[in-house]
Design a protein around this motif. Structure first.
Motif, mmCIF file in Angstrom:
data_model
loop_
_atom_site.group_PDB
_atom_site.id
_atom_site.type_symbol
_atom_site.label_atom_id
_atom_site.label_comp_id
_atom_site.label_asym_id
_atom_site.label_seq_id
_atom_site.Cartn_x
_atom_site.Cartn_y
_atom_site.Cartn_z
ATOM 1 N N TYR A 1 -7.804 10.062 -8.443
ATOM 2 C CA TYR A 1 -8.432 9.442 -7.379
ATOM 3 C C TYR A 1 -9.825 8.832 -7.911
ATOM 4 O O TYR A 1 -10.204 7.889 -7.435
ATOM 5 C CB TYR A 1 -8.778 10.564 -6.491
ATOM 6 N N GLN B 1 2.232 2.418 -3.214
ATOM 7 C CA GLN B 1 1.289 3.180 -4.117
ATOM 8 C C GLN B 1 1.038 4.770 -3.909
ATOM 9 O O GLN B 1 0.350 5.600 -4.679
ATOM 10 C CB GLN B 1 -0.075 2.524 -4.126
ATOM 11 N N LEU B 2 1.506 4.977 -2.688
ATOM 12 C CA LEU B 2 1.412 6.796 -2.258
ATOM 13 C C LEU B 2 1.938 7.442 -3.212
ATOM 14 O O LEU B 2 1.282 8.585 -3.409
ATOM 15 C CB LEU B 2 1.820 6.680 -0.823
ATOM 16 N N LEU C 1 -0.336 8.832 -5.639
ATOM 17 C CA LEU C 1 -1.395 9.477 -5.225
ATOM 18 C C LEU C 1 -1.295 10.625 -4.471
ATOM 19 O O LEU C 1 -2.020 11.291 -3.634
ATOM 20 C CB LEU C 1 -2.313 8.402 -4.176
ATOM 21 N N THR C 2 -0.090 11.152 -4.729
ATOM 22 C CA THR C 2 0.216 12.468 -4.102
ATOM 23 C C THR C 2 0.773 13.366 -5.204
ATOM 24 O O THR C 2 1.147 13.048 -6.278
ATOM 25 C CB THR C 2 1.455 12.386 -3.234
ATOM 26 N N PHE D 1 0.845 -0.983 0.000
ATOM 27 C CA PHE D 1 0.230 0.011 -0.124
ATOM 28 C C PHE D 1 0.791 1.224 0.103
ATOM 29 O O PHE D 1 0.640 2.177 -0.735
ATOM 30 C CB PHE D 1 -0.993 0.108 1.281
ATOM 31 N N MET D 2 1.915 1.272 0.890
ATOM 32 C CA MET D 2 2.986 2.422 0.796
ATOM 33 C C MET D 2 3.330 2.690 -0.364
ATOM 34 O O MET D 2 3.716 3.741 -0.886
ATOM 35 C CB MET D 2 3.812 2.345 1.951
#
Length: 497
Positions: free
Chosen positions: A153, A141-142, A145-146, A138-139
């Motif tokens: 989104y 993918q950040l 997403l930033t 998950f991390m």
């Protein structure tokens, strides 16, 4: 069984519905492998083609040589983080040579049955490993997403919606594949301002080719690559065997972990010969494969073969796949990988098991090193186990008022962690005869034998006649070999080693 049935494709590929599921699952995995392989190449400091070619070679070879059907192996971050210094100091050709030697080490590991070490990895460690890997997935993918627009989104949310809702309509096609195709079509049609696979790095425009590493065949070269190869082999096998255990649990089937060790070695040798870096099993892609219906070796082979087809034929189109679609798939993997039952189990399970699980998660997440986390968990498990066994021990003293004889009844396990309590349980008997009954005890190591020597020496020094009775066969063997109390040269005042 006749030769014709042995050679029948259904024996190796499964029935027609399973063949279709394996093919479709392999296609999903191939699409998800591309950004991962490019990212791992960047971590290792090499051209993207090195990670992509490695993923092609390893996946296609391990489909035949591996011991766990349905598991995906390719270039991985666990190996990529180890080789950066080698590439910076000596160049990519030394990486290829180190990958070849890595494969040799793994084949040797399979021959000497190092896979049996998995027996010492507790369920708490495996749960911690799984949870930590889910968090890391998950991390990872950040970054996608930033600093991005609302379109990203919206596409991720839409992708997750397709992934979880489409199976209610039909399971004939894996929902992650549907999500990737639908979101790719929308992104290209509407020309949405989102990151694409092509933004991750330049895709190769040709096929991999066979070539020996261009390094000097000298002892100096071996000294340079051997430490890297040994570390890569150990980390790769650790992650592969843990992933095999997880897939075993997911599919309720067994795997041949000895064959998996040797199979990983053969796959890495081929990868090194075709311009690839080392790799191992990937839990994220393996979860994608299994949840998409992949169970057989065909799914693993299709993942590698279709990835090669994408790179060689559809490269420009692959580069236009939107990253939000793949992020949605990886978030699904993260959610599906995490053991959600482990959270309420923190209160239900023994505290030591919960501590081991949490410690494994914390170390992996903080260091991003799976091997360190597993090592921490295994060490803690060993310490807690030794402490538990240490408490399963007692010494009962009785004396006969008429004869003056003293009897010590020893129960439990005598080993390095219990010798201190063992020796302190005996007191000075002022010359009275002493019998030590060990019929309900077991001596495990030379520490226990040394403690017995020390007790007997102390009692004899005080004038007591000492007799030990009741050894079981295993204890008698280790005492006969290593004890000093009944051997010539044993001094009553000596402190045994």
């Amino acid at each position: 069984m006749t030769n014709s049935s042995f050679l029948s494709p259904s024996r190796w590929l499964g029935d027609a519905p399973q063949i279709r599921r394996d093919v479709l699952a392999g296609i999903v995995v191939a699409l998800a492998l591309i950004p991962e392989a490019i990212g791992f190449s960047i971590i290792a400091g090499v051209d993207p083609r090195v990670g992509l070619y490695a993923s092609v070679a390893i996946a296609m070879v391990i489909a035949f040589t591996g011991g766990r059907s349905g598991m995906i192996s390719a270039a991985t971050a666990a190996v990529a983080v180890l080789v950066g210094p080698l590439v910076r100091e000596h160049g990519v050709e030394y990486l290829f040579a180190a990958t070849l030697l890595m494969g040799v080490f793994q084949i040797v590991a399979g021959l000497v049955r190092l896979d049996l070490l998995m027996q010492f990895v507790s369920r708490s460690v495996i749960t911690g490993f799984v949870n930590a890997l889910a968090i890391l997935i998950f991390m990872a993918q950040l970054p996608q997403l930033t600093g991005v627009g609302w379109e990203t989104y919206a596409m991720v949310a839409g992708g997750l919606g397709i992934i979880y809702l489409f199976p209610r309509l039909t399971t004939a096609v894996p929902s992650p594949l549907v999500a990737i195709l639908v979101l790719s079509a929308l992104s290209i049609w509407l020309n949405l301002p989102v990151n694409t696979v092509g933004d991750m790095g330049k895709l190769p425009d040709g096929l991999p080719f066979f070539a020996l590493p261009q390094v000097p065949l000298t002892l100096e070269t071996l000294q340079i690559i051997a430490p890297y190869s040994l570390t890569m082999a150990a980390v790769g096998l650790l992650e592969s065997l843990l992933t095999a255990q997880i897939v075993d649990d997911m599919t309720d089937t067994e795997s041949d972990k000895r064959r998996e060790c040797a199979g990983q070695g053969g796959a890495n040798i081929v990868a090194g010969l075709f311009g690839g870096m080392g790799g191992c099993a990937m839990i994220g892609q393996s979860v994608i494969n299994v949840t998409s219906g992949g169970r057989g070796r065909l799914s693993t082979f299709v993942a590698g073969a279709f990835l090669l087809f994408l790179l060689a034929v559809l490269g420009p189109w692959v580069g236009r796949i939107p990253m939000p679609a793949l992020v949605a798939v990886m978030i699904m993997v993260s959610i599906g990988t995490f053991s959600w039952n482990s959270i309420p189990n923190l209160r239900r399970h023994p505290p030591t098991s919960s501590i081991v699980m949490v410690a494994t998660v914390v170390v992996v997440v903080v260091t991003h090193d799976l091997s360190l986390g597993v090592l921490t968990g295994v060490l803690l498990s060993g310490i807690f186990f030794a402490g538990k066994v240490r408490r399963m021990f007692s010494v009962e003293r009785t004396s006969d008022g008429d004869t003056g004889m003293v009897l010590y009844k020893v129960r439990g396990e005598i080993f390095f962690a219990s010798v201190d309590r063992f020796t302190r349980a005996f007191q000075a008997e002022d010359g009275r005869p002493v019998t030590i009954d060990v019929s309900r005890a077991h001596f495990w190591d030379i520490s226990g034998v040394g403690a017995l020597d020390k007790i007997i020496a102390r009692l004899r020094r005080d004038g007591s006649e000492v007799n030990v009775i009741g050894y079981n066969e295993a204890s008698a063997d280790i005492v006969d070999r290593f004890a000093m109390h009944d051997k010539t040269g044993f001094e009553l005042g000596a402190v045994p080693h």
